[in-house]
Design a protein around this motif. Structure first.
Motif, PDB file in Angstrom:
ATOM      1  N   GLU A   1      68.033  48.235  24.214  1.00 43.35           N
ATOM      2  CA  GLU A   1      67.676  46.815  24.638  1.00 43.35           C
ATOM      3  C   GLU A   1      67.287  45.556  25.787  1.00 43.35           C
ATOM      4  O   GLU A   1      66.194  44.721  26.100  1.00 43.35           O
ATOM      5  CB  GLU A   1      69.578  45.869  23.910  1.00 43.35           C
ATOM      6  CG  GLU A   1      68.966  44.056  24.324  1.00 43.35           C
ATOM      7  CD  GLU A   1      70.129  44.006  23.100  1.00 43.35           C
ATOM      8  OE1 GLU A   1      70.895  43.914  22.431  1.00 43.35           O
ATOM      9  OE2 GLU A   1      70.493  42.779  24.416  1.00 43.35           O
ATOM     10  N   GLU A   2      68.189  46.655  26.635  1.00 47.25           N
ATOM     11  CA  GLU A   2      67.900  46.598  28.105  1.00 47.25           C
ATOM     12  C   GLU A   2      66.281  46.518  28.643  1.00 47.25           C
ATOM     13  O   GLU A   2      64.967  45.905  29.471  1.00 47.25           O
ATOM     14  CB  GLU A   2      67.890  47.071  29.280  1.00 47.25           C
ATOM     15  CG  GLU A   2      69.827  45.824  29.128  1.00 47.25           C
ATOM     16  CD  GLU A   2      70.689  46.839  30.370  1.00 47.25           C
ATOM     17  OE1 GLU A   2      70.583  47.954  30.642  1.00 47.25           O
ATOM     18  OE2 GLU A   2      71.822  46.490  30.309  1.00 47.25           O
TER      19      GLU A   2
ATOM     20  N   ARG B   1      78.428  48.492  21.293  1.00 47.47           N
ATOM     21  CA  ARG B   1      77.605  47.379  20.710  1.00 47.47           C
ATOM     22  C   ARG B   1      78.603  46.124  20.250  1.00 47.47           C
ATOM     23  O   ARG B   1      79.827  46.248  19.492  1.00 47.47           O
ATOM     24  CB  ARG B   1      76.340  47.402  19.697  1.00 47.47           C
ATOM     25  CG  ARG B   1      75.943  48.836  20.274  1.00 47.47           C
ATOM     26  CD  ARG B   1      75.312  48.607  21.026  1.00 47.47           C
ATOM     27  NE  ARG B   1      74.575  48.112  21.458  1.00 47.47           N
ATOM     28  CZ  ARG B   1      74.075  46.996  22.202  1.00 47.47           C
ATOM     29  NH1 ARG B   1      75.284  46.977  23.451  1.00 47.47           N
ATOM     30  NH2 ARG B   1      72.758  46.379  22.348  1.00 47.47           N
TER      31      ARG B   1
ATOM     32  N   SER C   1      77.379  54.217  23.480  1.00 45.77           N
ATOM     33  CA  SER C   1      77.601  52.738  23.985  1.00 45.77           C
ATOM     34  C   SER C   1      78.302  51.238  23.032  1.00 45.77           C
ATOM     35  O   SER C   1      77.266  52.103  21.942  1.00 45.77           O
ATOM     36  CB  SER C   1      75.864  52.661  24.846  1.00 45.77           C
ATOM     37  OG  SER C   1      75.403  51.263  24.256  1.00 45.77           O
TER      38      SER C   1
ATOM     39  N   THR D   1      68.073  48.283  19.457  1.00 47.25           N
ATOM     40  CA  THR D   1      69.287  47.625  20.262  1.00 47.25           C
ATOM     41  C   THR D   1      70.279  48.161  19.923  1.00 47.25           C
ATOM     42  O   THR D   1      71.940  48.251  19.844  1.00 47.25           O
ATOM     43  CB  THR D   1      70.340  45.613  19.107  1.00 47.25           C
ATOM     44  OG1 THR D   1      70.936  45.370  20.531  1.00 47.25           O
ATOM     45  CG2 THR D   1      70.300  45.578  18.369  1.00 47.25           C
TER      46      THR D   1
ATOM     47  N   GLU E   1      73.063  50.008  24.077  1.00 49.04           N
ATOM     48  CA  GLU E   1      72.469  48.498  25.276  1.00 49.04           C
ATOM     49  C   GLU E   1      71.167  48.742  26.031  1.00 49.04           C
ATOM     50  O   GLU E   1      70.532  48.267  26.389  1.00 49.04           O
ATOM     51  CB  GLU E   1      73.509  48.924  26.462  1.00 49.04           C
ATOM     52  CG  GLU E   1      74.108  47.507  27.364  1.00 49.04           C
ATOM     53  CD  GLU E   1      75.071  47.506  28.309  1.00 49.04           C
ATOM     54  OE1 GLU E   1      75.363  48.574  27.904  1.00 49.04           O
ATOM     55  OE2 GLU E   1      74.518  46.683  28.480  1.00 49.04           O
TER      56      GLU E   1
END
Ligand code: SAH
Ligand code: SF4
Length: 442
Positions: A53-54, A338, A336, A47, A50
């Protein structure tokens, strides 16, 4: 029942997946040859950004759709908590990174859906290894207490915890008896080993090298294990690069001459906002100390581009730092935000295209710098441990030198065992690879 583990993310996750496999096999499950013939598939997630995680969630979604018993493990689970079942309807089970030891029991029980976010079963997961193989990851420090502004790791992997040194030494000795020659000691901030909780009993004497800091003492103890030929460790937080650590590199021949030392930025202003606790000058001093006794000492790094408020000037400072440090390799990440981290409250104000541009500039710089640094090694003879056939050229073998550089040389596949040592004279250099010929022993 057959199972399969699919892994995303860092080496810590690679290690956790190995522990999941070992525990599943010990519990009587069989590892399947591929994913198609698996009944249970466990996706170990990341994670940290992003996108990472996706990817893991997308993969788990496909497995649910394919009718597999699907489990999601790791950092994304810890971040999402119960929401993970909203994101992934039909998911059978989800376990956080400290609860992976419970997976065999969850699968044996077969009562779904199930969510585990605690640290029950962590001891078993830390110490389980699959049989075979000539190198192994060994977690020495779990969690992280640094709280860099952008980073979600402390939220999902919890507080720093150092395993007792005696346990680590016993584990590596057992691995060595099973044929392991190279170990990589793992921790998010591995040089903080033994700082938060004691790793040695209070009265344990230090070794003949006379180190007072816990991590160099650990290196000395692991160096003394018969059968272990190489010791690596990652990741190193720059503040932990002390005089004792430098001395350990110099004095212990088994300790490989490579350090992954994430710098993140070359701008003091950005470093301060990130809460990294060192300046550009201090970082460069650490690199100089490592190269002072061996100019070939390999230093690699992580850099974030497009951190909130990163100006062109900040970015240029990063560029020049990377040249001054002369990194042998670098990993560039586009910032990114978080959720819940300090920097997520700051405007994510560097446009996407600009992050992309800065990424490309640093990649091109590294290509040039890597080639330059590798070219200096032409003519030298490097001790390499064989890792099998080269991926690009079937007529070549591939391995790594002490500096973790990839080395390829002409050789019949199967003419050497994996983990076997060979001396290679370097005849050519690419940005990320050295090419050479095996030196026949006299
Ligand atoms: N514990 C390691 C790093 C773990 S995360 C260390 O401190 O050395 C791996 C890398 O991901 C970091 O070094 C950083 O460069 C990058 N990273 C972490 N959080 C990020 C974020 N929010 N956006 C972009 N990159 C990030
Ligand atoms: Fe994240 Fe910083 Fe800890 Fe690394 S040291 S895991 S970047 S908080």
């Amino acid at each position: 029942m057959k199972f399969r583990v699919h892994t995303y993310g860092c080496q810590m996750n690679v290690r956790d997946s190995e522990a999941i496999e070992a525990l599943m096999i010990a519990a009587g499950f069989e590892k399947s040859a591929g994913e198609d013939d698996a009944d249970v598939v466990i996706v170990n997630s990341c994670t940290v950004r992003e996108k990472a995680e996706e990817k893991a969630i997308g993969k788990a979604g496909n497995l649910v759709a394919a009718g597999k018993i699907a489990g999601l493990a790791g950092c994304a689970v810890q971040r999402l908590g119960e929401k993970v079942f909203k994101r992934l309807p039909g998911l059978d089970f989800a376990v956080g990174p400290r609860a992976i030891g419970l997976i065999p029991k969850i699968v044996a029980d077969g009562r779904y859906p199930r969510l585990e976010l605690g640290d029950e079963g962590m001891g078993a997961a830390l110490s389980s290894h699959v049989e075979g193989g000539w190198r192994s990851f060994v977690t020495v420090l779990a969690g992280c207490d640094n709280r860099c502004s952008y980073c979600i790791v402390p939220d999902v992997r919890g507080h720093e915890y150092s395993r007792p040194a005696a346990e680590i030494v016993a584990e590596i000795s057992a691995l060595a008896r099973r044929g392991v020659k190279e170990v990589c000691l793992l921790g998010q901030s591995v040089l903080r080993y033994g700082r938060r909780n004691a790793a040695w009993p209070a009265d344990a004497p230090s070794g003949p090298a006379g180190f007072s800091e816990p991590f160099p003492r650990l290196l000395e103890a692991v160096s003394a294990i018969d059968g272990i030929e190489r010791i690596r460790f990652t990741s190193a937080y720059p503040k932990g690069c002390t005089a004792e650590l430098v001395r350990a590199f110099r004095e212990f021949p088994k300790v490989c001459r490579h350090l992954h030392l994430p710098v993140q930025s070359g701008s003091d202003r950005v470093l301060a906002s990130m809460g990294r606790g060192y300046t550009r000058a201090e970082y460069l001093e650490a690199v100089a100390a490592l190269r002072s006794f061996d100019p070939e000492f390999a230093v690699t790094t992580d850099v974030i581009v497009g951190y909130p408020g990163e100006t062109e000037e900040d970015f240029e400072a990063t560029r020049s730092l990377m040249d001054e440090a002369g990194f042998d390799n670098s990993f560039i990440f586009k910032y990114s935000p978080r959720p819940g981290t300090r920097s997520a409250a700051m405007p994510d104000d560097v446009p996407k295209e600009e992050k992309e541009r800065r990424d490309q500039v640093l990649l091109a710089d590294q290509e040039r710098r890597g080639l330059e640094r590798n070219s200096r090694l032409c003519g030298t003879v490097r001790r390499v441990l064989c890792e099998g056939r080269s991926k690009r050229n079937a007529g070549r073998l591939s391995g790594r030198d002490s500096g973790n550089r990839i080395v390829v040389w002409d050789g019949e596949p199967g003419s050497m065992r994996d983990g076997e040592a060979v001396d290679v004279r370097i005849t050519g250099a690419l940005a990320q690879t050295l090419v050479g010929e095996a030196v026949t022993p006299a």
